[in-house]
Motif scaffolding. Structure first.
Motif, PDB file in Angstrom:
ATOM      1  N   CYS A 261       0.841  -1.199   0.000  1.00 52.19           N
ATOM      2  CA  CYS A 261       0.000   0.000   0.000  1.00 52.19           C
ATOM      3  C   CYS A 261       0.877   1.250   0.000  1.00 52.19           C
ATOM      4  CB  CYS A 261      -0.901   0.034   1.234  1.00 52.19           C
ATOM      5  SG  CYS A 261      -2.349  -0.998   1.101  1.00 52.19           S
ATOM      6  N   LEU A 262       1.852   1.271   0.889  1.00 54.17           N
ATOM      7  CA  LEU A 262       2.713   2.451   0.975  1.00 54.17           C
ATOM      8  C   LEU A 262       3.517   2.622  -0.312  1.00 54.17           C
ATOM      9  CD1 LEU A 262       3.998   2.237   4.655  1.00 54.17           C
ATOM     10  CD2 LEU A 262       2.255   3.743   3.707  1.00 54.17           C
ATOM     11  N   PHE A 263       4.042   1.506  -0.816  1.00 54.59           N
ATOM     12  CA  PHE A 263       4.866   1.571  -2.018  1.00 54.59           C
ATOM     13  C   PHE A 263       4.071   2.131  -3.194  1.00 54.59           C
ATOM     14  CE2 PHE A 263       7.219  -0.197  -5.649  1.00 54.59           C
ATOM     15  CZ  PHE A 263       8.506   0.146  -5.300  1.00 54.59           C
ATOM     16  N   PHE A 311       2.029  -5.329 -10.443  1.00 56.59           N
ATOM     17  CA  PHE A 311       0.980  -4.339 -10.221  1.00 56.59           C
ATOM     18  C   PHE A 311       1.133  -3.148 -11.164  1.00 56.59           C
ATOM     19  CE2 PHE A 311      -0.552  -0.479  -8.148  1.00 56.59           C
ATOM     20  CZ  PHE A 311      -1.855  -0.839  -7.840  1.00 56.59           C
ATOM     21  N   PHE A 312       2.329  -2.562 -11.200  1.00 56.03           N
ATOM     22  CA  PHE A 312       2.511  -1.384 -12.044  1.00 56.03           C
ATOM     23  C   PHE A 312       2.377  -1.738 -13.517  1.00 56.03           C
ATOM     24  CE2 PHE A 312       4.836   0.196  -8.211  1.00 56.03           C
ATOM     25  CZ  PHE A 312       3.915   1.186  -7.920  1.00 56.03           C
TER      26      PHE A 312
ATOM     27  N   PRO B  96     -14.667  -2.468  -5.256  1.00 59.58           N
ATOM     28  CA  PRO B  96     -13.560  -3.310  -4.788  1.00 59.58           C
ATOM     29  C   PRO B  96     -13.756  -3.838  -3.378  1.00 59.58           C
ATOM     30  CG  PRO B  96     -12.850  -1.018  -5.034  1.00 59.58           C
ATOM     31  CD  PRO B  96     -14.190  -1.127  -5.660  1.00 59.58           C
ATOM     32  N   ILE B  97     -14.393  -3.033  -2.513  1.00 65.44           N
ATOM     33  CA  ILE B  97     -14.590  -3.497  -1.130  1.00 65.44           C
ATOM     34  C   ILE B  97     -15.517  -4.702  -1.101  1.00 65.44           C
ATOM     35  CG2 ILE B  97     -15.449  -2.864   1.155  1.00 65.44           C
ATOM     36  CD1 ILE B  97     -14.711   0.004   0.594  1.00 65.44           C
ATOM     37  N   LEU B 314      -5.041  -5.331  -1.743  1.00 71.03           N
ATOM     38  CA  LEU B 314      -4.479  -3.981  -1.753  1.00 71.03           C
ATOM     39  C   LEU B 314      -5.529  -2.938  -2.120  1.00 71.03           C
ATOM     40  CD1 LEU B 314      -1.601  -2.304  -1.993  1.00 71.03           C
ATOM     41  CD2 LEU B 314      -2.219  -2.373  -4.378  1.00 71.03           C
ATOM     42  N   ILE B 315      -6.210  -3.198  -3.213  1.00 75.85           N
ATOM     43  CA  ILE B 315      -7.186  -2.231  -3.700  1.00 75.85           C
ATOM     44  C   ILE B 315      -8.289  -2.010  -2.668  1.00 75.85           C
ATOM     45  CG2 ILE B 315      -8.920  -1.828  -5.496  1.00 75.85           C
ATOM     46  CD1 ILE B 315      -6.190  -1.492  -6.573  1.00 75.85           C
ATOM     47  N   SER B 316      -8.757  -3.098  -2.059  1.00 73.61           N
ATOM     48  CA  SER B 316      -9.852  -2.922  -1.109  1.00 73.61           C
ATOM     49  C   SER B 316      -9.357  -2.254   0.168  1.00 73.61           C
ATOM     50  CB  SER B 316     -10.536  -4.248  -0.809  1.00 73.61           C
ATOM     51  OG  SER B 316      -9.703  -5.067  -0.049  1.00 73.61           O
TER      52      SER B 316
END
Lengths: 528, 528
Positions: A261-263, A311-312, B96-97, B314-316
């Motif tokens: 998340c932070l990244f 992801f990217f 997403p959630i 991550l997205i959620s």
């Protein structure tokens, strides 16, 4: 505002319900086109059909659906979901694409060609913009084409000098080409977006302050301020993230999600920080990408590394494909002023000339400095010249010029840009394979080790014609050699100070050069 | 529309440049708050401080920054980036959630408690909505509180019955509790969102068509139509994706990105398909999530499986944390009508009563059917009753009720909902740990094998009081037993027909029940 209708909308229902349903239909259509693009691209790649690359396919799909929607008189509420919003493009679609460009950069070939790339991107784009602008202005003076004021011509020159890396690079990857040529094309087209946007904004602000009488010197200073400021803020955010991940101790079990998340938030932070400061987000996020890949990345846990890469890659693939669809659809929908066919024709001619001035001029300078075995061969220069197709960045800036410029002027620029984008994406995109084969720069050494030696390999063509030019430019050559040495000393600085300071492991460096790294980049769209 | 200023905005600059900069500042602030929330949540979790769960922390951060922004008179152009847009919430944050809720569901405990969960979620939410609505209406009639028409009271009842799973579940995970209790709380709160939104929309459409005189029967039919339609479309999209990935052969090397892109697009496709058809996207995407996890997931390559799990997680996480920040900020910014303190007070009382009717009533019915060793113990019922905090769904629906209802009425509902959300998130969220310990449902069997036997384990408390009630409801019991058997036969159908048909491997099933699967869910916010 909106309403999720649980029932079929009854006759007397208020508009909000319909609006929500329209949003659903609009987004549904977009997702369907995305899926179609991915599938079509995959099938064409399987069949080794290189005349319709994925980006062209996406553009065509967008165009066709746009025309159909126009014919079938689709409701306005659905249409609004397809209008190209520059705000949406600049704030949400562009950042992941540019970040991925920086992030997926294979540092070895990039840094070993750093001097050349910077020359092409900064000096070359500047030359191309000015040449295009002046030619268009002269064209106007001589009644060859629609007449625009000089500063508007320069704005057009700047926006049309932004080349798009996506299509050509995916074909380069498919066919396999020399890593150095690849690095040149890639590096140039990525950096020149940033340069073109900065130039465009500078010209635009010059135009709106023409009355306050600023001189040329001030413009250059302001441009450099922005460029250096954005670069520093991007590099700063990148280094901050490296230190954070080095010391926060998040690379342990269970914390993968927090780490990711932070990244994932950092690049966007960098973009918005620069925008918020009135700088250029695109320059900032590009350098954040380079720094984060080079330093922060190795501080992540192995799982997070794998995840972040995928992801990217995923996000940028989606954004890229969507941009072409979005653009195609909008082109089919927008009002165009086709009365200036002459403007379009001569613009295409002029950007060809301007790109020649850029590529061959800069290559001459670069070859002055490089030792004989590292000269940029003439066929590489031709390949580089040919790969200058125009994409979403030019389109978005042109769309914005409608708001920036007086009635009619912006429209003309927009229509010309649209035509140039469609033509170059379809024609250049479709013929890159043939061109690469004709120039004999297609080979399998892409899979081989990456480094200088590729030039000595089967592409070890050394242009002797440039050797004789050295005497005339010996003073220039000295200056350039100094610059060349400063890039070399950067590598030493990086190895001895930056890498140990910002990363936890020192032995990670070799990872950057390994072929899989570039395969990943290959998947940028190639395998997508 | 917008402009990326390369220079510091000069005095005479046009508004667009400022707008773009404002967007940058706004988004920058949001990202900073996100980072702060993640870091704060991590630190508090490390220190085992359970009185301020992550969601409460995010809400507080949003509230504080909102108040500061209010005091410091932040520019309107920045503020607009923080106003809670229901459209944005429903189209981009919620999908997403909800998908992650379905996707991360541990199927074993979920399906073994399926009957109970459905009872709590469908019947229970219906009861709670009606009870709340009627009590609020009676409160109005007796001048205890602000008087609203019955249908508006029922709308309020529906929207306030949507419970939020995030906070309570993350604490359950931290402390470790019985898997069956976890499945009950989780399943109920996820499904009841879908139920509450459907009920709200139905009531809303009844309200706007009150004049056309529809009868109660028609309302029920319409509600069922929507619910079943959305469910089918969601399950249909899920099965389609399973077949696509089974036969497309994308699980080979190099195609990971294509595979992931398509996989990621399906849930959103399902949501928008349902919305476009005028059905409920949230119900649809929830079931797509369940089906995709159960069938499609095992058709992916191993790398993509790992990626998809991390990606949706991550997205959620980002969406959830953002929702609380966004809500907090908006609460601090919106106009509230605090004149109806009585309304707020009694509403809180009434939703407590209504939730008791829901939980204890439904538990009674469930226990009628279950064999003695699988009864839901009374302390589990109390835990379930207590965990009913209200979150973003209630907030978004209340915000929408301002547009749906006449002047004043919507405001009152919105203010009451806001107060209830803030109070329940902070108070219930902060005290869940204490409550779980007081009820003695905290244990380490979370790490143990998942299944029925947990009831016989250290939590094997059987409520004997309900045993005597069986004679009175024997006919009812027969009916319910039939339903219970039909869920059992679904498991057989799944094993013998669905799984072999939709997936490539049959032996994958065991994976679903393994503890790591639930750990991942544990990370939903717990490790995030």
């Amino acid at each position: 505002m909106m309403e999720l209708n649980v029932t079929a909308p009854p006759a007397g229902s208020p508009p909000p319900g319909k609006e929500q349903q329209a949003a659903g239909v609009g987004i549904l259509l977009q997702i369907s086109m995305l899926v179609l693009s991915f599938v079509l691209g995959h099938v064409l790649r399987r069949k080794k059909f290189y005349y319709l690359p994925e980006a062209s396919g996406s553009l065509l799909i967008g165009l066709i659906v746009g025309v159909l929607a126009n014919i079938s008189n689709t409701e306005t509420s659905i249409r609004t979901w397809f209008n190209f919003h520059e705000e949406f493009f600049f704030l949400f679609l562009l950042p992941p694409i540019i970040f991925q460009s920086g992030f997926s950069l294979a540092p070895k070939p990039f840094f070993s060609n750093f001097g050349a790339i910077v020359t092409f991107a900064i000096l070359g784009t500047f030359i191309a913009s000015i040449v295009t602008g002046i030619l268009v202005y002269l064209g106007g003076l001589t009644f060859l084409m629609y007449r625009l004021p000089l500063v508007e011509c320069l704005m057009f020159g700047a926006l049309i000098s932004a080349t798009d890396p996506v299509t050509v690079l995916s074909i380069f990857q498919e066919l396999g080409t020399d890593m150095n040529l690849y690095a040149l094309v890639f590096g140039e087209s990525v950096l020149n977006d940033a340069m073109a946007i900065s130039l465009y904004r500078t010209m635009s602000s010059v135009r709106s302050h023409a009355s306050s009488g600023q001189n040329f010197f001030m413009i250059i200073v302001r441009f450099l301020e922005t460029f250096v400021g954005s670069l520093s803020s991007g590099v700063g955010v990148g280094f901050t993230s490296a230190l954070l991940f080095k010391y926060a101790g998040l690379d342990i079990d269970n914390l993968q999600n927090l780490e990711c998340c932070l990244f994932v938030l950092f690049p966007y932070f960098s973009y918005m920080l620069a925008e918020g400061l009135g700088l250029s987000g695109i320059v900032s996020i590009l350098f954040t990408g380079i720094v984060m890949k080079h330093y922060t990345f190795s501080n992540l846990s192995e799982n997070s590394q794998r995840f972040a890469t995928a992801f990217f890659h995923l996000i940028s693939s989606l954004a890229e494909t969507f941009v072409f669809i979005y653009m195609g659809f909008d082109i089919a929908m927008e009002q165009h002023s086709w009365s200036h066919v002459g403007f379009i024709f001569f613009s295409i001619l002029f950007i060809g000339v301007a790109r020649a001035a850029n590529v061959f001029g800069c290559a001459y300078l670069v070859n002055l400095v490089r030792p004989a075995h590292r000269q940029i061969p003439s066929k590489y220069q031709k390949a580089l010249w040919y790969s200058g197709l125009r994409g979403a960045m030019a389109f978005a800036l042109a769309l914005q010029s409608i708001h920036d410029l007086p009635e009619g002027h912006g429209q003309t620029i927009f229509t010309a840009t649209t035509a140039i984008v469609v033509l170059t994406v379809l024609l250049i995109g479709g013929s890159t394979g043939t061109m690469l084969e004709a120039l004999e720069v297609v080979g399998d050494d892409y899979d081989g080790p990456i480094g200088e030696q590729s030039y000595e390999g089967n592409n070890g063509y050394v242009a002797p014609s440039y050797e004789e030019g050295t005497s005339s430019g010996s003073r220039l050559k000295m200056k350039l050699k100094e610059f060349h040495e400063s890039t070399t000393s950067f590598t030493a600085l990086d190895k001895n100070y930056l890498t140990p300071f910002f990363t936890s492991q020192n032995d990670d460096e070799e990872d950057f050069g390994e072929p899989t790294q570039d395969k990943r980049r290959g998947g940028f769209r190639g395998h997508g």
